[in-house]
Write a protein that holds these residues in place. Structure first.
Motif, PDB file in Angstrom:
ATOM      1  N   ASN A 150       0.828  -1.206   0.000  1.00 58.72           N
ATOM      2  CA  ASN A 150       0.000   0.000   0.000  1.00 58.72           C
ATOM      3  C   ASN A 150       0.864   1.258   0.000  1.00 58.72           C
ATOM      4  O   ASN A 150       0.551   2.233  -0.687  1.00 58.72           O
ATOM      5  CB  ASN A 150      -0.924   0.023   1.216  1.00 58.72           C
ATOM      6  CG  ASN A 150      -1.927  -1.094   1.162  1.00 58.72           C
ATOM      7  OD1 ASN A 150      -2.300  -1.560   0.105  1.00 58.72           O
ATOM      8  ND2 ASN A 150      -2.356  -1.535   2.334  1.00 58.72           N
ATOM      9  N   TRP A 151       1.954   1.248   0.770  1.00 56.14           N
ATOM     10  CA  TRP A 151       2.849   2.409   0.800  1.00 56.14           C
ATOM     11  C   TRP A 151       3.484   2.635  -0.571  1.00 56.14           C
ATOM     12  O   TRP A 151       3.627   3.781  -1.003  1.00 56.14           O
ATOM     13  CB  TRP A 151       3.935   2.225   1.855  1.00 56.14           C
ATOM     14  CG  TRP A 151       3.405   2.230   3.250  1.00 56.14           C
ATOM     15  CD1 TRP A 151       3.313   1.167   4.102  1.00 56.14           C
ATOM     16  CD2 TRP A 151       2.852   3.337   3.963  1.00 56.14           C
ATOM     17  NE1 TRP A 151       2.742   1.555   5.291  1.00 56.14           N
ATOM     18  CE2 TRP A 151       2.461   2.881   5.231  1.00 56.14           C
ATOM     19  CE3 TRP A 151       2.657   4.673   3.652  1.00 56.14           C
ATOM     20  CZ2 TRP A 151       1.886   3.713   6.182  1.00 56.14           C
ATOM     21  CZ3 TRP A 151       2.087   5.507   4.597  1.00 56.14           C
ATOM     22  CH2 TRP A 151       1.706   5.024   5.847  1.00 56.14           C
ATOM     23  N   ILE A 152       3.851   1.562  -1.243  1.00 52.47           N
ATOM     24  CA  ILE A 152       4.446   1.690  -2.581  1.00 52.47           C
ATOM     25  C   ILE A 152       3.435   2.278  -3.555  1.00 52.47           C
ATOM     26  O   ILE A 152       3.754   3.201  -4.324  1.00 52.47           O
ATOM     27  CB  ILE A 152       4.973   0.328  -3.069  1.00 52.47           C
ATOM     28  CG1 ILE A 152       6.183  -0.083  -2.226  1.00 52.47           C
ATOM     29  CG2 ILE A 152       5.336   0.371  -4.540  1.00 52.47           C
ATOM     30  CD1 ILE A 152       6.638  -1.512  -2.461  1.00 52.47           C
TER      31      ILE A 152
ATOM     32  N   ALA B 244       2.981   5.967  -2.909  1.00 56.01           N
ATOM     33  CA  ALA B 244       4.116   6.746  -3.405  1.00 56.01           C
ATOM     34  C   ALA B 244       4.040   6.909  -4.919  1.00 56.01           C
ATOM     35  O   ALA B 244       4.305   7.995  -5.452  1.00 56.01           O
ATOM     36  CB  ALA B 244       5.425   6.075  -3.001  1.00 56.01           C
ATOM     37  N   ILE B 245       3.679   5.849  -5.625  1.00 59.04           N
ATOM     38  CA  ILE B 245       3.548   5.928  -7.081  1.00 59.04           C
ATOM     39  C   ILE B 245       2.451   6.912  -7.462  1.00 59.04           C
ATOM     40  O   ILE B 245       2.630   7.741  -8.373  1.00 59.04           O
ATOM     41  CB  ILE B 245       3.279   4.529  -7.673  1.00 59.04           C
ATOM     42  CG1 ILE B 245       4.523   3.654  -7.547  1.00 59.04           C
ATOM     43  CG2 ILE B 245       2.838   4.622  -9.124  1.00 59.04           C
ATOM     44  CD1 ILE B 245       4.292   2.198  -7.870  1.00 59.04           C
TER      45      ILE B 245
ATOM     46  N   TRP C 172       1.980  14.570  -8.915  1.00 54.90           N
ATOM     47  CA  TRP C 172       2.950  15.668  -9.002  1.00 54.90           C
ATOM     48  C   TRP C 172       3.405  15.869 -10.443  1.00 54.90           C
ATOM     49  O   TRP C 172       3.449  17.008 -10.935  1.00 54.90           O
ATOM     50  CB  TRP C 172       4.150  15.373  -8.102  1.00 54.90           C
ATOM     51  CG  TRP C 172       5.261  16.344  -8.302  1.00 54.90           C
ATOM     52  CD1 TRP C 172       5.372  17.595  -7.773  1.00 54.90           C
ATOM     53  CD2 TRP C 172       6.414  16.152  -9.125  1.00 54.90           C
ATOM     54  NE1 TRP C 172       6.522  18.182  -8.218  1.00 54.90           N
ATOM     55  CE2 TRP C 172       7.183  17.320  -9.045  1.00 54.90           C
ATOM     56  CE3 TRP C 172       6.870  15.101  -9.898  1.00 54.90           C
ATOM     57  CZ2 TRP C 172       8.383  17.459  -9.721  1.00 54.90           C
ATOM     58  CZ3 TRP C 172       8.064  15.247 -10.579  1.00 54.90           C
ATOM     59  CH2 TRP C 172       8.809  16.411 -10.491  1.00 54.90           C
ATOM     60  N   TYR C 173       3.730  14.785 -11.143  1.00 51.94           N
ATOM     61  CA  TYR C 173       4.193  14.881 -12.529  1.00 51.94           C
ATOM     62  C   TYR C 173       3.098  15.441 -13.429  1.00 51.94           C
ATOM     63  O   TYR C 173       3.359  16.281 -14.296  1.00 51.94           O
ATOM     64  CB  TYR C 173       4.638  13.501 -13.017  1.00 51.94           C
ATOM     65  CG  TYR C 173       5.182  13.510 -14.424  1.00 51.94           C
ATOM     66  CD1 TYR C 173       6.472  13.969 -14.678  1.00 51.94           C
ATOM     67  CD2 TYR C 173       4.401  13.087 -15.491  1.00 51.94           C
ATOM     68  CE1 TYR C 173       6.972  13.990 -15.972  1.00 51.94           C
ATOM     69  CE2 TYR C 173       4.891  13.109 -16.785  1.00 51.94           C
ATOM     70  CZ  TYR C 173       6.189  13.556 -17.015  1.00 51.94           C
ATOM     71  OH  TYR C 173       6.670  13.586 -18.291  1.00 51.94           O
TER      72      TYR C 173
END
Length: 77
Positions: free
Chosen positions: A38-40, A43-44, A50-51
């Motif tokens: 879930n953390w990964i 982050a993705i 942001w991108y």
């Protein structure tokens, strides 16, 4: 036919769910490690957001973005 479905049950319970069983046992000792997937994903998603916002800002600054409401023919009807 019953043996076929019991074979599918055995395959999922004893083979495919091994990682989930490991994470379920790990959760009792370390919650953060058990939720690493879930953390990964978070982050993705944060990086992708942001991108995307960065690209929108670049296109708006260069004047490439067409903000006219008649940019698509289906919006004028």
């Amino acid at each position: 036919m019953r043996a076929f479905f019991e074979g599918i049950q055995w395959l999922f319970e004893n083979i495919f769910f091994i990682p989930q069983d490991y994470l379920r046992e790990l959760e009792l000792t370390n919650w953060f490690a058990a939720n690493i997937i879930n953390w990964i994903f978070m982050a993705i998603c944060a990086y992708a957001t942001w991108y995307w916002c960065k690209q929108l800002t670049m296109h708006k600054a260069s004047g490439e973005e067409n903000q006219d409401t008649t940019a698509h023919s289906f919006l004028t009807k």
